[in-house]
Motif scaffolding. Sequence first.
Motif, PDB file in Angstrom:
ATOM      1  N   GLY A 123       0.841  13.639   0.635  1.00 48.73           N
ATOM      2  CA  GLY A 123       0.202  13.979  -0.631  1.00 48.73           C
ATOM      3  C   GLY A 123       0.071  12.814  -1.588  1.00 48.73           C
ATOM      4  O   GLY A 123      -0.059  13.012  -2.802  1.00 48.73           O
ATOM      5  N   PHE A 124       0.095  11.594  -1.047  1.00 47.37           N
ATOM      6  CA  PHE A 124       0.002  10.409  -1.900  1.00 47.37           C
ATOM      7  C   PHE A 124      -1.377   9.749  -1.820  1.00 47.37           C
ATOM      8  O   PHE A 124      -1.536   8.588  -2.202  1.00 47.37           O
ATOM      9  N   ASP A 125      -2.370  10.462  -1.330  1.00 52.17           N
ATOM     10  CA  ASP A 125      -3.697   9.865  -1.155  1.00 52.17           C
ATOM     11  C   ASP A 125      -4.282   9.355  -2.464  1.00 52.17           C
ATOM     12  O   ASP A 125      -5.036   8.378  -2.482  1.00 52.17           O
ATOM     13  N   HIS A 126      -3.932  10.018  -3.578  1.00 50.76           N
ATOM     14  CA  HIS A 126      -4.505   9.611  -4.867  1.00 50.76           C
ATOM     15  C   HIS A 126      -3.956   8.270  -5.350  1.00 50.76           C
ATOM     16  O   HIS A 126      -4.454   7.715  -6.327  1.00 50.76           O
ATOM     17  N   PHE A 127      -2.943   7.740  -4.660  1.00 50.91           N
ATOM     18  CA  PHE A 127      -2.443   6.408  -5.006  1.00 50.91           C
ATOM     19  C   PHE A 127      -3.184   5.303  -4.253  1.00 50.91           C
ATOM     20  O   PHE A 127      -2.931   4.118  -4.486  1.00 50.91           O
ATOM     21  N   ASN A 128      -4.078   5.704  -3.339  1.00 46.87           N
ATOM     22  CA  ASN A 128      -4.926   4.741  -2.621  1.00 46.87           C
ATOM     23  C   ASN A 128      -4.110   3.617  -1.981  1.00 46.87           C
ATOM     24  O   ASN A 128      -4.361   2.431  -2.200  1.00 46.87           O
ATOM     25  N   MET A 129      -3.139   4.001  -1.159  1.00 50.67           N
ATOM     26  CA  MET A 129      -2.269   3.003  -0.529  1.00 50.67           C
ATOM     27  C   MET A 129      -2.744   2.574   0.855  1.00 50.67           C
ATOM     28  O   MET A 129      -2.045   1.844   1.549  1.00 50.67           O
ATOM     29  N   SER A 130      -3.910   3.020   1.279  1.00 50.05           N
ATOM     30  CA  SER A 130      -4.432   2.653   2.594  1.00 50.05           C
ATOM     31  C   SER A 130      -4.647   1.142   2.689  1.00 50.05           C
ATOM     32  O   SER A 130      -5.016   0.487   1.705  1.00 50.05           O
ATOM     33  N   TRP A 131      -4.434   0.585   3.883  1.00 53.30           N
ATOM     34  CA  TRP A 131      -4.647  -0.853   4.094  1.00 53.30           C
ATOM     35  C   TRP A 131      -6.090  -1.251   3.796  1.00 53.30           C
ATOM     36  O   TRP A 131      -6.366  -2.398   3.434  1.00 53.30           O
ATOM     37  N   LYS A 132      -6.991  -0.283   3.916  1.00 58.16           N
ATOM     38  CA  LYS A 132      -8.398  -0.569   3.652  1.00 58.16           C
ATOM     39  C   LYS A 132      -8.643  -0.867   2.172  1.00 58.16           C
ATOM     40  O   LYS A 132      -9.615  -1.535   1.824  1.00 58.16           O
ATOM     41  N   LYS A 133      -7.760  -0.375   1.320  1.00 57.56           N
ATOM     42  CA  LYS A 133      -7.982  -0.515  -0.121  1.00 57.56           C
ATOM     43  C   LYS A 133      -7.060  -1.539  -0.781  1.00 57.56           C
ATOM     44  O   LYS A 133      -7.456  -2.205  -1.732  1.00 57.56           O
ATOM     45  N   ILE A 134      -5.820  -1.653  -0.294  1.00 59.94           N
ATOM     46  CA  ILE A 134      -4.891  -2.548  -1.000  1.00 59.94           C
ATOM     47  C   ILE A 134      -4.501  -3.779  -0.187  1.00 59.94           C
ATOM     48  O   ILE A 134      -3.940  -4.732  -0.740  1.00 59.94           O
ATOM     49  N   GLY A 135      -4.782  -3.762   1.125  1.00 61.50           N
ATOM     50  CA  GLY A 135      -4.481  -4.931   1.942  1.00 61.50           C
ATOM     51  C   GLY A 135      -2.990  -5.192   2.074  1.00 61.50           C
ATOM     52  O   GLY A 135      -2.152  -4.397   1.646  1.00 61.50           O
TER      53      GLY A 135
END
Length: 282
Positions: free
Chosen positions: A78-90
């Motif tokens: 449920g942490f998707d709203h923190f945008n922690m994906s490697w695609k977004k934060i590297g």
Amino acid sequence: MLADKAFNGHENTSDKWVLSITSLSGAFNGTTRTYLDGMQPEDWRNMKPVCLLQFCRLGTIIYDWLDISWLKSYYNFGFDHFNMSWKKIGIFGLIDCLLGNAGPFASGDWILPDLTIQGSMQLNSHLHTFPDTYYFSYATKRTRRIFGINVPSSIFGIHPLLFIRVLQMSQWRHPPDLSPPYKGYRDEDWQDNDGALNTISMTHPQIPVEHPSQFVGHDSDCQPLQPGIWYYKIVEGDHILFIVNRDRAGVQFDMIYDSIFERCRKHAFRKSQQTLPEEIHQ
């Protein structure tokens, strides 16, 4: 939230829209499990530097950063709203999250602080039991008292993943060098548990102010139900029995849900007609 008009653009919401609330192993008053896993009793918003929760924190961050779709579809924190994906934060964003400078654990927007006794007290200070709503809760328990000591009630009846946790919680002692979390706190009140939550926490809201309640030994004790009172029943079972693994609970699980639906159908007689959302706009 309905009573507090918490939904923007919907000023006509009302607590009367909710006929009844039933809770199964709900954490109304927090759990001492949080301290055993690593939350600091003296500073309930933060974790100890080295603890189980720190390892879980690192694993959760890496899990969300990897952003593997089939894994996320299986379980999502449920942490998707923190945008922690490697695609977004590297990679540098990952390091920032691991160091605690970004992400949910830096913001305080995660569940464990709220599950401490102090965090639950803070949430409960805004909680109301409404006079026109029916309340019923099932509290689970897997401990018993032998020679004045709380111990797990069974060796084989408790899920292997929870047996040690039931034992730990049954022996919980608040650090004697710290102030108790609330006036009237006693360790023995918090020792009955189901491996994840304390039984005292699951019955009804009790801290900082106790809400009206009634213990139910037999269903006939509460027929008919009265609104504005938390009726609660204590059920023998660990947390996985009813919350995680429905198959383990078997017939007992079905009986509980049958009683919930039967209660909704037969025992909840309102003295006044319920106000439905669409009726407000007529």
